[in-house]
Design an enzyme around this catalytic site. Structure first.
Site, PDB file in Angstrom:
ATOM      1  CD  GLU A 103       8.854   4.870  -6.854  1.00 32.03           C
ATOM      2  OE1 GLU A 103       9.372   5.840  -7.401  1.00 32.03           O
ATOM      3  OE2 GLU A 103       8.342   3.924  -7.481  1.00 32.03           O
ATOM      4  CB  ILE A 126       9.188  -6.970  -1.400  1.00 29.97           C
ATOM      5  CG1 ILE A 126       8.151  -6.692  -2.488  1.00 29.97           C
ATOM      6  CG2 ILE A 126       8.541  -7.131  -0.048  1.00 29.97           C
ATOM      7  CD1 ILE A 126       7.325  -7.916  -2.829  1.00 29.97           C
ATOM      8  CG  ASP A 127       9.170  -4.128  -6.046  1.00 28.22           C
ATOM      9  OD1 ASP A 127       8.777  -5.248  -5.682  1.00 28.22           O
ATOM     10  OD2 ASP A 127       8.451  -3.321  -6.646  1.00 28.22           O
ATOM     11  NE  ARG A 162       1.411 -29.496 -16.651  1.00 34.01           N
ATOM     12  CZ  ARG A 162       0.615 -30.043 -15.702  1.00 34.01           C
ATOM     13  NH1 ARG A 162       0.898 -29.872 -14.405  1.00 34.01           N
ATOM     14  NH2 ARG A 162      -0.424 -30.748 -16.033  1.00 34.01           N
ATOM     15  CG  MET A 169       4.803  -8.806  -6.483  1.00 31.54           C
ATOM     16  SD  MET A 169       4.333  -8.074  -4.914  1.00 31.54           S
ATOM     17  CE  MET A 169       2.548  -8.282  -4.978  1.00 31.54           C
ATOM     18  NE  ARG A 171       4.123  -0.648  -9.186  1.00 25.10           N
ATOM     19  CZ  ARG A 171       2.866  -0.679  -9.622  1.00 25.10           C
ATOM     20  NH1 ARG A 171       2.574  -0.254 -10.828  1.00 25.10           N
ATOM     21  NH2 ARG A 171       1.904  -1.147  -8.868  1.00 25.10           N
ATOM     22  CD  GLN A 273       6.444 -12.556  -5.320  1.00 26.70           C
ATOM     23  OE1 GLN A 273       7.466 -12.298  -5.912  1.00 26.70           O
ATOM     24  NE2 GLN A 273       5.257 -12.251  -5.789  1.00 26.70           N
ATOM     25  NE  ARG A 274       3.017  -6.250  -0.478  1.00 21.84           N
ATOM     26  CZ  ARG A 274       2.221  -5.565  -1.297  1.00 21.84           C
ATOM     27  NH1 ARG A 274       2.636  -5.251  -2.498  1.00 21.84           N
ATOM     28  NH2 ARG A 274       1.032  -5.170  -0.912  1.00 21.84           N
TER      29      ARG A 274
HETATM   30  O1  F6P Z   1       6.072  -1.912  -4.700  1.00 23.07           O
HETATM   31  C1  F6P Z   1       5.996  -3.170  -4.204  1.00 23.07           C
HETATM   32  C2  F6P Z   1       5.006  -4.006  -4.938  1.00 23.07           C
HETATM   33  O2  F6P Z   1       5.080  -5.254  -4.330  1.00 23.07           O
HETATM   34  C3  F6P Z   1       5.212  -4.102  -6.467  1.00 23.07           C
HETATM   35  O3  F6P Z   1       6.128  -5.071  -6.851  1.00 23.07           O
HETATM   36  C4  F6P Z   1       3.818  -4.425  -6.935  1.00 23.07           C
HETATM   37  O4  F6P Z   1       3.614  -3.975  -8.259  1.00 23.07           O
HETATM   38  C5  F6P Z   1       2.964  -3.685  -6.001  1.00 23.07           C
HETATM   39  O5  F6P Z   1       3.673  -3.540  -4.790  1.00 23.07           O
HETATM   40  C6  F6P Z   1       1.624  -4.377  -5.769  1.00 23.07           C
HETATM   41  O6  F6P Z   1       0.872  -3.584  -4.943  1.00 23.07           O
HETATM   42  P1  F6P Z   1      -0.585  -3.904  -4.391  1.00 23.07           P
HETATM   43  O7  F6P Z   1      -0.390  -4.611  -3.112  1.00 23.07           O
HETATM   44  O8  F6P Z   1      -1.215  -2.595  -4.184  1.00 23.07           O
HETATM   45  O9  F6P Z   1      -1.271  -4.762  -5.385  1.00 23.07           O
END
Ligand code: F6P
Length: 341
Positions: A103, A126-127, A162, A169, A171, A273-274
């Site tokens: 965005e 990824i969101d 436990r 992730m 946001r 995750q990225r």
């Molecule tokens: O917008 C994608 C995202 O992976 C969000 O889920 C997360 O809040 C943000 O990027 C984290 O960004 P950075 O890599 O700047 O910490």
């Protein structure tokens, strides 16, 4: 044509697949010259470029990250930034621009299109929270990583009796938590769209212990308790005004431990995750987006973004990318709630 390409915002598995597809079809089919800008809008501001011929994109399809680098630079937050962007494009003879981003990056692209730049955007996050497309590439890979983590945590959690809280992730939207939680058989899934009730979370955990197994709680970084606040890592904001989230997993684990009287630990998956290699779904979607973007440029389009609708790649107005976030609807959350406890 001479066409610029850049990747902005958080990186995402599949970015290199888009770059490769744009270059391969642009060069071989349309006779284009592609110019990569390094680190998103920073590269355009500073005319920092990387020549993108066929040799430059060999071997990058399965590689995570982005060969062009990325940043959260916002030219509109910098004095004279938009003019510097326009001047670079003019000086380098760039006739069209393909920005790949979420965005924020596409918000800048929308404003540049309004200022007369020929722009065709490619959605990425990824969101999976961009409303104008059914899916964004990177989401499938992120969910796969989170699901595998949950699978592994079930066996260690059960062995030690436990609770394990997995922070993923997300946001504003809980798509990663929803899909990974459902695929991994989580006992509680908490998302930003649904403020949660701590008592109910504790009851689900107790129920799981009573059944002879240990609870797995999946929580989006942007989730918060009813009447509570978001967990922040720092109070600082980036160039697009976003705070850095994180910490809800640890806070929740300590609450659960206190209330159930059994040990609880938190695992924060974060950038795992990225990073790394994209799934087959993300490679194919990213490749199709790249092919569609370069074709849209040659069809004379501007101010549009490529998007997935069903199984088709379509063109939508760039403004639609940023108009509304795609949030998890109540009925989708109700599906995963069936498995709580
Ligand atoms: O917008 C994608 C995202 O992976 C969000 O889920 C997360 O809040 C943000 O990027 C984290 O960004 P950075 O890599 O700047 O910490």
């Amino acid at each position: 044509m001479r066409i610029g390409i850049l990747t902005g915002g958080g990186d995402c598995p599949g970015l290199n697949a888009v770059i490769r597809a744009v270059v391969r079809k642009g060069v071989t089919h349309h006779g284009d010259e592609l110019v990569g800008f390094r680190d998103g809008w920073r590269g355009v501001l500073e005319a920092d470029t990387h020549a993108l011929d066929l040799a430059a994109v060999r071997g990058i399809l399965p590689r995570g990250g982005t060969m062009l680098g990325t940043s959260r630079t916002n030219p509109y937050a910098i004095e004279g930034g938009a003019d510097r962007v326009l001047a670079t494009l003019e000086r380098l003879g760039i006739e069209a621009l393909i920005p790949i981003g979420g965005e924020d990056t596409l918000g800048v692209a929308t404003r540049l299109a309004e200022a007369g730049v020929r722009v065709v955007g490619v959605p990425k996050t990824i969101d999976n929270d961009l409303d104008a497309t059914d899916y964004t590439f990177g989401f499938d890979t992120a969910v796969g990583v989170a699901m595998e983590a949950i699978d592994r945590l079930h066996t260690t959690g059960d062995s030690h009796h436990r609770t394990l809280v997995v922070e993923v992730m997300g946001r504003h939207a809980g798509w990663i938590a929803l899909h990974a939680g459902m695929a991994g058989g989580a006992n509680v899934v908490l998302i930003p769209e649904q403020p949660f009730d701590v008592d109910a979370v504790v009851t689900h955990c107790q129920h799981r212990f009573e059944s002879g197994f240990s609870p797995i709680v999946v929580v989006s970084e942007g989730a918060a308790p009813k009447g509570g606040e978001l967990a922040l890592q720092t109070g600082e904001t980036d160039a697009f005004g976003h705070v850095r989230l994180g910490g809800i997993g640890i806070a929740l684990a300590s609450l659960i431990e206190e209330r159930t009287g059994r040990e609880a630990r938190a695992v924060v998956l974060g950038h795992l995750q990225r990073g790394g290699t994209p799934s087959h779904f993300d490679r194919v979607l990213a490749t199709r987006f790249g092919l569609a973007a370069i074709d849209a440029v040659h069809d004379g389009e501007s101010g549009v973004m490529v998007a997935l609708r069903g199984t088709d790649i379509v063109r939508v107005p760039l403004s639609a990318a940023t108009a509304r976030l795609k949030l998890v609807p109540v009925d989708r959350y109700a599906e995963v709630e069936v498995f709580f406890g």
